[in-house]
Design an enzyme around this catalytic site. Structure first.
Site, PDB file in Angstrom:
ATOM      1  N   CYS A   2     -53.085 -30.347   3.501  1.00  0.00           N
ATOM      2  CA  CYS A   2     -52.892 -29.709   2.197  1.00  0.00           C
ATOM      3  C   CYS A   2     -51.602 -28.623   2.532  1.00  0.00           C
ATOM      4  CB  CYS A   2     -54.234 -28.912   1.882  1.00  0.00           C
ATOM      5  SG  CYS A   2     -55.422 -29.848   1.683  1.00  0.00           S
ATOM      6  N   ARG A  27     -47.918 -32.852   4.232  1.00  0.00           N
ATOM      7  CA  ARG A  27     -49.322 -32.018   4.670  1.00  0.00           C
ATOM      8  C   ARG A  27     -50.273 -32.793   4.111  1.00  0.00           C
ATOM      9  NH1 ARG A  27     -48.470 -27.444   7.244  1.00  0.00           N
ATOM     10  NH2 ARG A  27     -50.705 -26.803   6.654  1.00  0.00           N
ATOM     11  N   TRP A  76     -54.882 -33.153   0.754  1.00  0.00           N
ATOM     12  CA  TRP A  76     -55.254 -34.237   1.715  1.00  0.00           C
ATOM     13  C   TRP A  76     -57.087 -34.024   1.830  1.00  0.00           C
ATOM     14  CZ3 TRP A  76     -58.414 -34.817   6.279  1.00  0.00           C
ATOM     15  CH2 TRP A  76     -58.362 -35.832   6.989  1.00  0.00           C
ATOM     16  N   ASN A 102     -56.131 -24.267   1.431  1.00  0.00           N
ATOM     17  CA  ASN A 102     -55.960 -25.204   2.679  1.00  0.00           C
ATOM     18  C   ASN A 102     -56.831 -24.991   3.799  1.00  0.00           C
ATOM     19  OD1 ASN A 102     -54.777 -26.807   4.776  1.00  0.00           O
ATOM     20  ND2 ASN A 102     -53.263 -25.358   5.039  1.00  0.00           N
ATOM     21  N   GLY A 103     -57.845 -25.951   4.210  1.00  0.00           N
ATOM     22  CA  GLY A 103     -58.642 -25.555   5.289  1.00  0.00           C
ATOM     23  C   GLY A 103     -59.918 -25.984   4.728  1.00  0.00           C
ATOM     24  N   GLU A 481     -47.850 -43.525  23.635  1.00  0.00           N
ATOM     25  CA  GLU A 481     -47.082 -43.030  22.561  1.00  0.00           C
ATOM     26  C   GLU A 481     -46.293 -44.197  21.409  1.00  0.00           C
ATOM     27  OE1 GLU A 481     -47.162 -40.448  20.972  1.00  0.00           O
ATOM     28  OE2 GLU A 481     -45.207 -40.337  19.943  1.00  0.00           O
ATOM     29  N   LYS A 485     -46.994 -44.695  17.536  1.00  0.00           N
ATOM     30  CA  LYS A 485     -45.743 -44.787  16.918  1.00  0.00           C
ATOM     31  C   LYS A 485     -45.913 -45.949  15.685  1.00  0.00           C
ATOM     32  CE  LYS A 485     -44.777 -41.595  16.335  1.00  0.00           C
ATOM     33  NZ  LYS A 485     -45.225 -40.570  17.086  1.00  0.00           N
ATOM     34  N   GLU A 488     -49.246 -46.085  13.468  1.00  0.00           N
ATOM     35  CA  GLU A 488     -49.396 -45.120  12.317  1.00  0.00           C
ATOM     36  C   GLU A 488     -48.443 -45.385  11.045  1.00  0.00           C
ATOM     37  OE1 GLU A 488     -48.787 -40.793  13.401  1.00  0.00           O
ATOM     38  OE2 GLU A 488     -47.192 -41.345  14.904  1.00  0.00           O
ATOM     39  N   HIS A 504     -59.344 -56.462  32.842  1.00  0.00           N
ATOM     40  CA  HIS A 504     -60.622 -56.157  32.713  1.00  0.00           C
ATOM     41  C   HIS A 504     -61.347 -56.341  31.440  1.00  0.00           C
ATOM     42  CE1 HIS A 504     -60.291 -55.215  36.991  1.00  0.00           C
ATOM     43  NE2 HIS A 504     -59.311 -54.435  36.583  1.00  0.00           N
ATOM     44  N   LYS A 603     -49.504 -34.672   8.391  1.00  0.00           N
ATOM     45  CA  LYS A 603     -49.044 -34.105   9.383  1.00  0.00           C
ATOM     46  C   LYS A 603     -49.709 -32.966  10.266  1.00  0.00           C
ATOM     47  CE  LYS A 603     -44.254 -33.211  11.313  1.00  0.00           C
ATOM     48  NZ  LYS A 603     -44.664 -34.375  12.227  1.00  0.00           N
TER      49      LYS A 603
HETATM   50  C1  G6P Z   1     -51.372 -35.028  13.518  1.00  0.00           C
HETATM   51  C2  G6P Z   1     -49.800 -35.802  13.443  1.00  0.00           C
HETATM   52  C3  G6P Z   1     -49.435 -36.268  14.968  1.00  0.00           C
HETATM   53  C4  G6P Z   1     -49.389 -35.090  15.987  1.00  0.00           C
HETATM   54  C5  G6P Z   1     -50.768 -34.568  15.945  1.00  0.00           C
HETATM   55  C6  G6P Z   1     -50.859 -33.350  16.522  1.00  0.00           C
HETATM   56  O1  G6P Z   1     -52.249 -36.169  13.754  1.00  0.00           O
HETATM   57  O2  G6P Z   1     -49.875 -36.896  12.642  1.00  0.00           O
HETATM   58  O3  G6P Z   1     -48.301 -36.631  14.908  1.00  0.00           O
HETATM   59  O4  G6P Z   1     -49.093 -35.616  17.031  1.00  0.00           O
HETATM   60  O5  G6P Z   1     -51.348 -34.141  14.612  1.00  0.00           O
HETATM   61  O6  G6P Z   1     -50.167 -32.080  16.001  1.00  0.00           O
HETATM   62  P1  G6P Z   1     -49.494 -30.931  16.396  1.00  0.00           P
HETATM   63  O7  G6P Z   1     -48.937 -30.344  15.378  1.00  0.00           O
HETATM   64  O8  G6P Z   1     -50.543 -30.043  16.933  1.00  0.00           O
HETATM   65  O9  G6P Z   1     -48.431 -31.190  17.652  1.00  0.00           O
END
Ligand code: G6P
Length: 608
Positions: A2, A27, A76, A102-103, A481, A485, A488, A504, A603
């Site tokens: 948000c 956000r 969100w 937001n929260g 990672e 990527k 997502e 396994h 994000k």
């Molecule tokens: C969200 C984002 C990720 C990020 C994670 C942790 O899920 O989509 O890309 O790695 O949060 O975020 P931070 O701001 O704590 O690094």
């Protein structure tokens, strides 16, 4: 999670609010809304399900909203599906208070019951609506006193923007465990969930403290603590320009941010001064470093993956035990924190709810804490004992790229700095690692200058249903990672495995043509990884290797190989990450997806 924006000035508020919301859409982007108030205290609210454009359309390109004070929100969803009713702002029963939030209000059910027995009816399924009604219920002639009473009832996290029809010249805002900054203009003032949202208007900011309430009018900003005492804060001036929050000719923020990595890495690594590492806000004595008995590293998502690289690196160069945890798991596993435990928390935003809570838990248990954070003055940066900023600059795309690689680089700095103090590696090894770090920006540049092969491979595999990523040691962390990527942003099912583990169970999923991205950078583990690549190739997999040039033999077994530039194997995960970021990006681009705002994601995850 948000985004909030607020404006008080003399011009029409709506265009400023819409512009701010556009910058905050990363956000949350399932619905949005604004409330503006005119000089007579009339509050107008417009909300719309879907992307911000629906709201802009509904307000005839902001023309229908006239007030010069207002608040806006991009959502969100947590409580209640995204629809026009559940969107913010929420109004009180009498329509005199409008709230954006937001929260999460954790005790909202109890508060709903409290209000229902007092005759209030609820229109939405949100936790936020209770705040609007509580404001009406507690208002007794003084808005600040009313805010204080309402905040005393709320349990949870919140950044709020509030309009009251009785004070049309100002709006109110408050933050607790959710970000909010105040922007200072000339005859106009603002709030927003982050600074980049306001760069078009100002570079002068005040970072609100926990629980602080602010009254924002065109010519004044008054901040109060929970006891209603007035507080003063220093003004922070940032040197970013508006372009940092714009795409600058790139089709997506993600690609722009991938290309910003050489500069971002150079910034984080600017702590290398000649042969020395100088970490500005990390103040350990030599004895404190020597006495560290154990290190915990904590993060969520990509930050957790950076933590795994950090574990391998720090254990290797400092010979101290390191544990890595997902923040959401750490808190509840009753971690054992000894007297000399150091906890490193990693977070790009500095606001991730689970990471913040884990930091608090580590502190409560007596650990010293060190934050690796990008966003200046964020909650995690403020609450940790020491902070190392990653200096990546604003990151807008939901999928992190420069945020991640600068976190990894920051962990290298910490590990090497400690190793230098405790003299745990030979000086030639120290010098070699330092050298590799200094060369990182140029090596990333080299990858970015020739993306064609990665682009070609992405086009080849964009139709895949499942993609597997394998690797050993640090290459496994890179695989994690890379898989994150890809999944997502491209919505392709992607799984990462330690290369030795696939057989396994998961190998049963390998069929003719299954893409297996094999990360083969570490020379010590190369033979083993090569065998694992052969195992899947034998079962029909299509092997795409990302390899160091020293491991060129993989070319004979792989269908395709992308080589990374020469680099120390311990530092190379940054380069592997860039290759896999480009792969994920180009797959999503080939599929024509909304790369910067993938479905269901946000994000900054400020809810647990
Ligand atoms: C969200 C984002 C990720 C990020 C994670 C942790 O899920 O989509 O890309 O790695 O949060 O975020 P931070 O701001 O704590 O690094």
């Amino acid at each position: 999670m948000c985004g909030i924006v607020g404006f008080a000035g003399r011009k029409q508020a709506a265009p400023v609010l819409m512009d701010g919301l556009k910058k905050l859409e990363y956000r949350g982007y399932d619905s949005s809304g604004v409330a503006v108030i005119d000089g007579d205290g009339n509050i107008e609210v417009v909300k719309a399900k879907g992307r911000l454009q629906s709201l802009i359309d509904k307000t005839d390109g902001d023309k229908t909203l006239h007030g010069s004070v207002g608040v806006g929100h991009t959502r969100w969803a947590t409580h209640g599906e995204p629809n026009d009713v559940n969107s913010h702002p929420h109004l009180s029963r009498d329509g005199k208070f409008a709230v954006v939030h937001n929260g999460i209000i954790e005790n909202y059910i109890e508060l709903r019951e409290f209000l229902i027995v007092r005759g209030y009816e609820f229109r939405s399924e949100t936790d936020t609506e209770v705040i609007a009604h509580l404001l009406e219920y507690y208002y007794g002639g003084d808005m600040l006193d009313c805010m204080r009473k309402v905040l005393n009832k709320l349990v949870g996290s919140y950044a709020l923007g509030v309009l009251y029809s009785g004070t049309p010249e100002a709006f109110y805002a408050v933050r607790k465990d959710s970000p909010l900054v105040v922007g200072l203009g000339d005859g106009e003032n603002f709030v927003a969930s982050d600074m980049p949202a306001l760069l078009r208007h100002t570079r002068r900011f005040i970072l609100l403290g926990e629980g602080e309430i602010v009254r924002v009018a065109a010519d004044s900003v008054d901040i109060f603590n929970r006891n209603m005492e007035k507080v003063e804060h220093e003004i922070v001036t940032v040197d970013w320009d508006e372009a940092t929050a714009e795409k600058n000719g790139y089709p997506h923020f993600m690609l722009k941010e991938i290309h910003e990595q050489p500069r971002a890495l150079a910034a984080v690594l600017s702590r290398i001064k000649g042969d020395e590492i100088v970490l500005d806000n990390v103040k350990f004595t030599a004895d404190e470093i020597k006495n560290i008995a154990k290190i915990n590293i904590i993060g969520c998502g990509s930050a957790y993956h950076a933590g795994i690289i950090g574990k391998y690196f720090i254990e290797r160069v400092c010979r101290k035990p390191v544990e890595v945890d997902l923040a959401s798991e750490f808190r509840y596993r009753k971690p054992i924190i000894g007297k000399n435990t150091l906890t490193i928390v990693i977070s790009q935003s500095g606001e991730t709810a689970d990471t913040l809570a884990a930091l608090r838990e580590a502190k409560r248990l007596g650990s010293r804490t060190l934050a690796v954070v990008n966003v200046l003055g964020s909650s995690i940066a403020r609450e940790a004992d020491d902070v190392l900023y990653t200096l990546a600059g604003p990151e807008i795309a939901v999928a992190t790229t420069k945020g991640y690689t600068t976190q990894v680089a920051a962990l290298y700095l910490i590990g090497l700095y400690f190793a230098g103090v405790i003299v745990s590696i030979p000086s030639e090894e120290y010098a070699g690692l330092l050298n590799s770090l200094k060369n990182l920006p140029a090596a990333v540049e080299e990858i970015l200058a020739a993306p064609e092969k990665i682009q070609y491979l992405a086009a080849q595999y964009a139709g895949a249903r499942d993609v597997f990523f394998i690797g050993r040691g640090m290459d496994y962390a890179s695989a994690l990672e890379g898989a994150l990527k890809l999944k997502e942003i491209s919505y392709i099912h992607a799984e990462a495995y330690p290369a030795g583990e696939l057989k396994h169970g998961t190998i049963s999923l390998i069929e003719k043509g299954s893409p297996v991205i094999t990360v083969a950078v570490d020379p010590d583990l190369f033979e083993k990884t090569l065998s694992n690549a052969v195992e899947v190739a034998t079962r029909g997999a299509s092997v795409i290797a990302v390899a160091a040039k020293t491991n060129a033999r993989i070319e004979q077994k792989a269908d395709h190989t992308v080589f990374i530039p020469e680099c120390s194997p311990l530092i190379a995960p940054v380069l592997t990450a860039v290759v896999l970021q480009l792969f994920g990006y180009y797959v999503a681009a080939a599929k024509g997806l909304d790369i910067d705002k993938p479905r269901n994601l946000a994000k900054s995850v400020t809810v647990e």
